[in-house]
Design a protein around this motif. Structure first.
Motif, PDB file in Angstrom:
ATOM      1  N   ASN A  34       0.835  -1.197   0.000  1.00  0.00           N
ATOM      2  CA  ASN A  34       0.000   0.000   0.000  1.00  0.00           C
ATOM      3  C   ASN A  34       0.874   1.254   0.000  1.00  0.00           C
ATOM      4  OD1 ASN A  34      -2.164   1.714   0.065  1.00  0.00           O
ATOM      5  ND2 ASN A  34      -2.436   1.585   2.285  1.00  0.00           N
ATOM      6  N   GLY A  35       1.110   1.747  -1.183  1.00  0.00           N
ATOM      7  CA  GLY A  35       1.867   2.972  -1.381  1.00  0.00           C
ATOM      8  C   GLY A  35       1.530   3.416  -2.784  1.00  0.00           C
ATOM      9  N   VAL A  36       1.828   4.664  -3.117  1.00  0.00           N
ATOM     10  CA  VAL A  36       1.537   5.131  -4.481  1.00  0.00           C
ATOM     11  C   VAL A  36       2.766   5.847  -5.026  1.00  0.00           C
ATOM     12  CG1 VAL A  36      -0.949   5.272  -4.125  1.00  0.00           C
ATOM     13  CG2 VAL A  36       0.457   7.275  -3.636  1.00  0.00           C
ATOM     14  N   SER A  64      -4.165   8.923  -6.867  1.00  0.00           N
ATOM     15  CA  SER A  64      -3.795   7.587  -6.388  1.00  0.00           C
ATOM     16  C   SER A  64      -3.823   7.544  -4.858  1.00  0.00           C
ATOM     17  CB  SER A  64      -2.388   7.205  -6.873  1.00  0.00           C
ATOM     18  OG  SER A  64      -2.306   7.256  -8.275  1.00  0.00           O
ATOM     19  N   ALA A  65      -3.259   8.581  -4.224  1.00  0.00           N
ATOM     20  CA  ALA A  65      -3.202   8.627  -2.760  1.00  0.00           C
ATOM     21  C   ALA A  65      -4.626   8.651  -2.184  1.00  0.00           C
ATOM     22  CB  ALA A  65      -2.417   9.854  -2.310  1.00  0.00           C
ATOM     23  N   GLU A  66      -5.463   9.475  -2.789  1.00  0.00           N
ATOM     24  CA  GLU A  66      -6.835   9.596  -2.287  1.00  0.00           C
ATOM     25  C   GLU A  66      -7.561   8.243  -2.369  1.00  0.00           C
ATOM     26  OE1 GLU A  66      -8.863  12.955  -4.155  1.00  0.00           O
ATOM     27  OE2 GLU A  66     -10.672  11.711  -3.975  1.00  0.00           O
ATOM     28  N   LYS A  67      -7.385   7.562  -3.490  1.00  0.00           N
ATOM     29  CA  LYS A  67      -8.050   6.264  -3.660  1.00  0.00           C
ATOM     30  C   LYS A  67      -7.597   5.250  -2.607  1.00  0.00           C
ATOM     31  CE  LYS A  67     -10.817   6.847  -7.038  1.00  0.00           C
ATOM     32  NZ  LYS A  67     -12.205   7.005  -6.643  1.00  0.00           N
ATOM     33  N   MET A  68      -6.334   5.385  -2.177  1.00  0.00           N
ATOM     34  CA  MET A  68      -5.804   4.424  -1.200  1.00  0.00           C
ATOM     35  C   MET A  68      -5.882   4.969   0.231  1.00  0.00           C
ATOM     36  SD  MET A  68      -5.304   1.990  -3.184  1.00  0.00           S
ATOM     37  CE  MET A  68      -4.649   0.803  -2.019  1.00  0.00           C
ATOM     38  N   HIS A  69      -6.622   6.067   0.414  1.00  0.00           N
ATOM     39  CA  HIS A  69      -6.835   6.660   1.746  1.00  0.00           C
ATOM     40  C   HIS A  69      -5.519   7.124   2.374  1.00  0.00           C
ATOM     41  CE1 HIS A  69     -10.798   4.898   1.260  1.00  0.00           C
ATOM     42  NE2 HIS A  69     -10.207   3.746   1.002  1.00  0.00           N
ATOM     43  N   ILE A  70      -4.637   7.621   1.523  1.00  0.00           N
ATOM     44  CA  ILE A  70      -3.341   8.106   2.013  1.00  0.00           C
ATOM     45  C   ILE A  70      -3.361   9.636   1.972  1.00  0.00           C
ATOM     46  CG2 ILE A  70      -0.858   8.219   1.496  1.00  0.00           C
ATOM     47  CD1 ILE A  70      -1.154   5.407   0.194  1.00  0.00           C
ATOM     48  N   GLN A  71      -3.030  10.242   3.094  1.00  0.00           N
ATOM     49  CA  GLN A  71      -2.999  11.711   3.179  1.00  0.00           C
ATOM     50  C   GLN A  71      -1.687  12.223   2.597  1.00  0.00           C
ATOM     51  OE1 GLN A  71      -5.316  13.783   4.680  1.00  0.00           O
ATOM     52  NE2 GLN A  71      -6.688  12.068   5.125  1.00  0.00           N
ATOM     53  N   LEU A  72      -1.797  13.006   1.554  1.00  0.00           N
ATOM     54  CA  LEU A  72      -0.592  13.583   0.942  1.00  0.00           C
ATOM     55  C   LEU A  72      -0.594  15.070   1.259  1.00  0.00           C
ATOM     56  CD1 LEU A  72       1.842  13.317  -0.916  1.00  0.00           C
ATOM     57  CD2 LEU A  72       0.311  13.261  -2.869  1.00  0.00           C
ATOM     58  N   SER A  73       0.409  15.524   2.003  1.00  0.00           N
ATOM     59  CA  SER A  73       0.325  16.884   2.542  1.00  0.00           C
ATOM     60  C   SER A  73       0.905  17.953   1.618  1.00  0.00           C
ATOM     61  CB  SER A  73       0.990  16.931   3.917  1.00  0.00           C
ATOM     62  OG  SER A  73       2.303  16.463   3.790  1.00  0.00           O
ATOM     63  N   TYR A  74       1.493  17.573   0.505  1.00  0.00           N
ATOM     64  CA  TYR A  74       2.037  18.567  -0.418  1.00  0.00           C
ATOM     65  C   TYR A  74       1.079  18.777  -1.586  1.00  0.00           C
ATOM     66  CZ  TYR A  74       6.466  17.384   1.856  1.00  0.00           C
ATOM     67  OH  TYR A  74       7.460  17.149   2.775  1.00  0.00           O
ATOM     68  N   VAL A 101       5.167   7.593  -2.396  1.00  0.00           N
ATOM     69  CA  VAL A 101       4.528   7.901  -1.116  1.00  0.00           C
ATOM     70  C   VAL A 101       4.355   6.568  -0.408  1.00  0.00           C
ATOM     71  CG1 VAL A 101       2.537   8.946   0.013  1.00  0.00           C
ATOM     72  CG2 VAL A 101       3.288   9.804  -2.220  1.00  0.00           C
ATOM     73  N   TYR A 102       5.081   6.399   0.692  1.00  0.00           N
ATOM     74  CA  TYR A 102       4.996   5.114   1.393  1.00  0.00           C
ATOM     75  C   TYR A 102       4.574   5.335   2.836  1.00  0.00           C
ATOM     76  CZ  TYR A 102       9.672   6.046   3.331  1.00  0.00           C
ATOM     77  OH  TYR A 102      10.737   6.593   3.998  1.00  0.00           O
ATOM     78  N   VAL A 154      -0.545   2.257  -7.871  1.00  0.00           N
ATOM     79  CA  VAL A 154      -0.329   1.692  -6.537  1.00  0.00           C
ATOM     80  C   VAL A 154       0.840   0.703  -6.590  1.00  0.00           C
ATOM     81  CG1 VAL A 154      -1.410   0.340  -4.686  1.00  0.00           C
ATOM     82  CG2 VAL A 154      -2.790   1.940  -6.047  1.00  0.00           C
ATOM     83  N   VAL A 155       1.695   0.779  -5.596  1.00  0.00           N
ATOM     84  CA  VAL A 155       2.886  -0.083  -5.547  1.00  0.00           C
ATOM     85  C   VAL A 155       2.524  -1.547  -5.802  1.00  0.00           C
ATOM     86  CG1 VAL A 155       4.715  -0.922  -4.004  1.00  0.00           C
ATOM     87  CG2 VAL A 155       4.077   1.509  -3.974  1.00  0.00           C
TER      88      VAL A 155
END
Ligand code: PMP
Length: 295
Positions: A34-36, A64-74, A101-102, A154-155
Motif C-alpha cells: 500500500n503505497g503510491v 492515487s493517494a486519495e483512492k488508497m486513503h493516504i494523506q498527501l500533505s504537499y 509515497v509510502y 499503486v505499488v
C-alpha cells in the motif's frame, strides 16, 4: 546504478543523501504494497530543464493517494518546485523522476497517518530500449477493476506487471501485452498500447487501464496531425489484422512493436502514422511541452 555516494533525494521534508535515507522494516508499504508512486521525465530543452507534464503527474499522484486513503500533505505545485530543486541539486537535466509515497509502521490492514514522501531522480534510457519490440500475449490479465483502483498507480499493482514481463522475457519476447478480465486487450505491464489500421489508431478505453499521460499526449499529437484515434474494446485476434502498433509511457516514450506473438506487422514502421506520432512526441518533450513552439 540508481544512485551514488553523492546522490541527493527529497525525503521526509528535506534533501538528504540517498545512502543515508533509511526505511523501517515494519512499514505497511513493504508488507502489503500500500503505497503510491509516479514515473516522470525531465528533458534538457532549449529553455532549460523542463519536467514534462509535471502537474498531470502530481495530480495523478494525488488521485492515487486519495483512492488508497493516504494523506498527501504537499500540493502538486509544491511537489513540482521540490522536484526542480532536486534536479538542480543532482545536476540532472534529462532524468527519470520517481516520487514514492509510502507508509510507516503498521501491520494492520488499515491506512496510517504515518505518510512518507520520497522523490528520487536518475538518468535512465528509454525503458523498453530503442529497437522495435517483440511482444507476446500474456497469460496474465490486468487486475480486476472491481478488486482495486486500476487507474491509481499503486505499488502493489506492479506485482502483476513483474509477472507478465518476466513471463515474456522467459519466452524470448521483449515485453508482454495483457488483457482485461473480459479478455479484451488492455495494456502492457508499464505502458499503454495502440495499434494502427488503415491510418487510424485504436486503443483500449479507460476502465481497465492506467490513464496514461503519454496516452493523452498521443491523443493531442494525433489531433494535431489529423490522425483519427478510436477508443474501443477489442480482442487479441484483432491485432493480427493491424498494420502497425506501439507502446507508450513516460519511461518507454513511444516505441514501435515489430511483432505480436508470431504475427509481424506488415507496414514499414517509417511509413506508419504511428512513426509520425513517435517522432513528434520526441520533439514535443525534448523541446518543451507547449504546443507547436518548435515543431
Ligand atoms: N500503464 C501502466 C500499467 C503503467 O505503469 C504506465 C506507466 N506509468 C503506463 C500505462 C503509462 O502511463 P504514463 O504515460 O502516464 O507514464
Amino acid at each position: 546504478m540508481y544512485y551514488t555516494e553523492e546522490t541527493v533525494v527529497f525525503w521526509n521534508g528535506e534533501f538528504v543523501k540517498a545512502k543515508d535515507a533509511k526505511v523501517g522494516l515494519y512499514n505497511q508499504t513493504m508488507h502489503y504494497g500500500n503505497g503510491v508512486f509516479e514515473g516522470i521525465r525531465s528533458y534538457d530543452t532549449p529553455d532549460g530543464t523542463r519536467i514534462f507534464k509535471a502537474k498531470e503527474h502530481y495530480d495523478r499522484l494525488h488521485y492515487s493517494a486519495e483512492k488508497m486513503h493516504i494523506q498527501l500533505s504537499y500540493t502538486s505545485e509544491e511537489l513540482e518546485t521540490i522536484t526542480y530543486r532536486l534536479l538542480e541539486l543532482n545536476g540532472l537535466k534529462d532524468a527519470y523522476i520517481r516520487p514514492l509515497v509510502y507508509l510507516g509502521e503498521n501491520m494492520s490492514l488499515t491506512p496510517t497517518q504515518d505518510v512518507h514522501v520520497v522523490i528520487m531522480a536518475w538518468e535512465w534510457g528509454k525503458y523498453l530500449g530503442d529497437s522495435m519490440l517483440k511482444v507476446m500475449l500474456s497469460s496474465y490479465q490486468r487486475p480486476n477493476p472491481n478488486a482495486c483502483h486500476v487507474q491509481a498507480k499503486v505499488v502493489g499493482h506492479y506485482t502483476n506487471s513483474i509477472l507478465a514481463t518476466t513471463e515474456a522475457k522467459q519466452k524470448g519476447f521483449d515485453e508482454a501485452l495483457l488483457t482485461d478480465i473480459h479478455g479484451n486487450i488492455a495494456e502492457g505491464p508499464g505502458a499503454n498500447f495502440f495499434y494502427e489500421k488503415d491510418g487510424v489508431l485504436y486503443t483500449a478505453p479507460l476502465g481497465n487501464i492506467l490513464s496514461g499521460i503519454t496516452r493523452a499526449t498521443v491523443f493531442e499529437i494525433a489531433d494535431e496531425l489529423d490522425i483519427q484515434v478510436v477508443e474501443k474494446f477489442f480482442k487479441p485476434e484483432e491485432i493480427y489484422t493491424a498494420d502497425a502498433a506501439f507502446f507508450c509511457g513516460t519511461a518507454a516514450e513511444v516505441i514501435g512493436i515489430a511483432q505480436f506473438n508470431d504475427y509481424k506487422f506488415p507496414l514499414n514502421w517509417e511509413d506508419s502514422n504511428s512513426h509520425m506520432i513517435q517522432r513528434k512526441y520526441k520533439r514535443r518533450v525534448a523541446f518543451n511541452e507547449y504546443r507547436n513552439v518548435y515543431l
